[in-house]
Design a protein around this motif. Structure first.
Motif, short mmCIF file in Angstrom:
data_model
loop_
_atom_site.label_atom_id
_atom_site.label_comp_id
_atom_site.label_asym_id
_atom_site.label_seq_id
_atom_site.Cartn_x
_atom_site.Cartn_y
_atom_site.Cartn_z
N THR A 131 41.54 33.27 30.81
CA THR A 131 40.66 32.32 30.11
C THR A 131 41.48 31.40 29.21
OG1 THR A 131 40.17 34.09 28.51
CG2 THR A 131 38.63 33.80 30.33
N GLU A 174 33.46 30.39 32.70
CA GLU A 174 33.41 31.46 31.71
C GLU A 174 32.04 31.50 31.02
OE1 GLU A 174 36.05 33.12 27.91
OE2 GLU A 174 36.52 31.17 28.81
N PHE A 177 29.15 32.49 33.77
CA PHE A 177 29.15 33.90 34.17
C PHE A 177 28.76 34.81 33.00
CE2 PHE A 177 32.23 32.53 37.63
CZ PHE A 177 31.25 32.56 38.62
N GLY A 178 29.07 34.39 31.77
CA GLY A 178 28.60 35.14 30.61
C GLY A 178 27.09 35.12 30.52
N ASP A 200 29.33 32.94 23.49
CA ASP A 200 30.56 33.71 23.64
C ASP A 200 31.62 33.12 22.71
OD1 ASP A 200 32.67 35.26 24.46
OD2 ASP A 200 32.69 34.56 26.54
N TRP A 437 31.92 37.65 30.61
CA TRP A 437 31.82 36.92 31.87
C TRP A 437 32.12 37.77 33.09
CZ3 TRP A 437 36.13 36.89 34.89
CH2 TRP A 437 37.36 37.10 34.27
N TYR A 441 30.72 37.43 36.96
CA TYR A 441 31.69 37.04 37.97
C TYR A 441 31.61 37.98 39.17
CZ TYR A 441 36.39 35.54 39.58
OH TYR A 441 37.46 35.04 40.29
#
Length: 497
Positions: A131, A174, A177-178, A200, A437, A441
């Protein structure tokens, strides 16, 4: 003897037809019981596994996921079964010694080898997603970034899993998917409930993602992501702010206070009595602040705390640009953001900081939160150390800043107010899975992993019902026929005229 033979011949139960009926009946009963037992026996569940490594800016974590081979609406039911925190810093910290980035993963990967059934090793996909830490390294030195990934890939390929590659996730991925993770764990996707927004906060970046009726993607298409999960379509607003994770935000805040190159600063974001000598080169050793480093500054400066929440908030606000906005509405730095809508889940550093400060309960009014933060920041440093002897001093010293930054980011940056602040829920785990995330994912990737054919019953349902029905009818007919000797023999009775 002749009398016994005569009685036997007259006994209807000794006739060949009756014996045949009895044998057929017994066979039918045995067949019915056998079919019922085989058809309704419990079936062994087949599972698939997936491994995701979250290579963040401050550390790396490994997560093992498990899901049934069968799927719900083409989306696997994924659950976290194990997690392992890699010892040491994030892989971006090994830019000068990339070999150690790969070596650092070995211990957690050995745990994964033991946790995943051996017969599933070769088919278990293994992913590494990096990330904001690696995003920054790639911006600063792409060659060093490539070498770190090369070392990581070589290390992971030594394990018996199906390694699918290591790559940098975009900030949009990121955040999106979180959002999937939070709503999946809350069963909001499966039950078609109102979705929960995702907040996040990492060390180097922060993400906000939510579904808003005001957002159709036309005003800012780059902030839109479309998902189809459990047969439903979701149009998501998401944005990631690089350099606005809490660690990089602290660097920016210190940079704002040392731009003139002073030998000492009195920082309102650190507790009174705090004092530390810091190196200018370390503070400015990041692409987020490297262009702000003062010319001719001394090698070090003395960093002292004075613990004033309101003054700290004013310093933090200088990290944001609230003036520039070419859209109908913005968050900060000229970034479009639609009206906030629905409940939100705040995780990662949001949870850890607010939980430490005993402010994770959002039933506490926003005004009370700022009041408690003000009292905490004003608490002398020596007293803070006595109250928390088990916490590393580096992290302990930053809680006043981190708490102030979080409240400022939420209220000034994302436009939460005292009315909708209670809609935020600070979360670490949901139903045993870490918020973040990686689960989203993995959930998305199960759409690309072929599902195994599940173990099916010996007979299709219609065939099973038909066989049971035929056997039941046969048994009923045999039962009626078995009563034949008891039928009144009206035809043989003498008729009286």
């Amino acid at each position: 003897m002749s009398a016994q033979r005569e009685m036997k011949e007259k006994n209807p139960w000794h006739t060949p037809v009756t014996i045949i009926f009895t044998v057929i009946g017994v066979i039918a009963i045995v067949a019915l019981v056998t079919v019922a037992v085989l058809q309704n026996r419990p079936l062994p569940q087949k599972y698939k596994y997936g491994i995701v490594l979250d290579a963040g800016s401050s550390h790396t974590a490994l997560y093992i996921y498990e899901w049934p081979a069968e799927k719900d609406n083409n989306t696997g039911r994924v659950e976290q079964t194990h997690s392992c925190k890699v010892k040491g810093p994030g892989i971006s910290s090994y830019a000068s010694v990339p070999r150690k980035a790969g070596e650092s993963l070995s211990e957690c990967m050995q745990e994964a080898r033991q946790r995943v059934p051996e017969k599933r090793h070769s088919e278990t996909p293994l992913y590494l997603g990096a990330t904001a830490g690696m995003r920054l390294l790639n911006l600063e030195n792409s060659l060093a970034s490539d070498k770190v990934f090369q070392a990581v890939e070589e290390a992971l390929q030594k394990f018996p899993f199906s390694f699918q590659g290591a790559r940098i996730l975009s900030g949009q991925e990121e955040g999106a998917f979180g959002w999937v993770t939070v709503n999946y764990l809350d069963d909001r996707l499966k039950q078609s409930l109102e979705t929960r927004g995702a907040l996040d906060l990492g060390g180097a970046s922060t993400q906000i993602s939510f579904v808003s009726d005001d957002f159709d993607g036309s005003e800012s298409p780059d902030n839109g992501v479309a998902f189809r999960l459990y047969g439903n379509d979701y149009n998501l607003y998401t944005h990631s702010f690089l350099c606005y994770g809490k660690d990089q935000a602290l660097r920016m805040t210190l940079a704002k206070q040392t731009q003139s190159g002073p030998v000492s600063i009195s920082d309102p974001c650190f507790n009174p009595g705090y004092i530390e000598t810091k190196n200018y080169s370390i503070v400015y050793d990041s692409p987020c602040v490297s262009n702000m480093k003062p010319q001719g500054a001394p090698a070090t400066f003395t960093h002292t705390g004075k613990g004033n929440f309101s003054q700290c908030q004013e310093v933090v606000k200088r990290n944001f640009n609230f003036k520039q906005c070419k859209y109908s509405q913005c968050s900060f730095n000229g970034v479009f953001q639609p009206r906030l809508q629905g409940p939100f889940g705040a995780f990662s550093a949001y949870y850890f900081v607010m939980n430490f400060l005993n402010l994770a309960d959002t039933s506490i009014p926003l005004e009370a939160v700022t009041e408690k933060l003000s009292r905490y920041c004003a608490t002398p440093w020596n007293q803070i150390k006595q109250q928390h002897p088990g916490v590393k001093l580096k992290y302990l010293a930053e809680y006043c800043f981190s708490g102030t930054y979080i409240i400022t980011l939420l209220t000034e940056g994302y436009n939460f107010t005292s009315q909708n602040y209670p809609n935020i829920k600070f979360i670490k785990k949901i139903k045993g899975s870490d918020a973040g995330w990686t689960l989203g994912y993995m959930l998305n990737l199960t759409n690309m992993i072929p599902a195994e054919a599940p173990d099916s019953p010996p007979l299709p349902h219609a065939g099973y019902v038909s066989i049971v029905t035929v056997i039941a009818i046969l048994l009923f007919v045999l039962f009626i026929l078995s009563l034949r000797p008891l039928w009144p023999r009206c035809s043989k009775q003498p008729q009286i005229i």
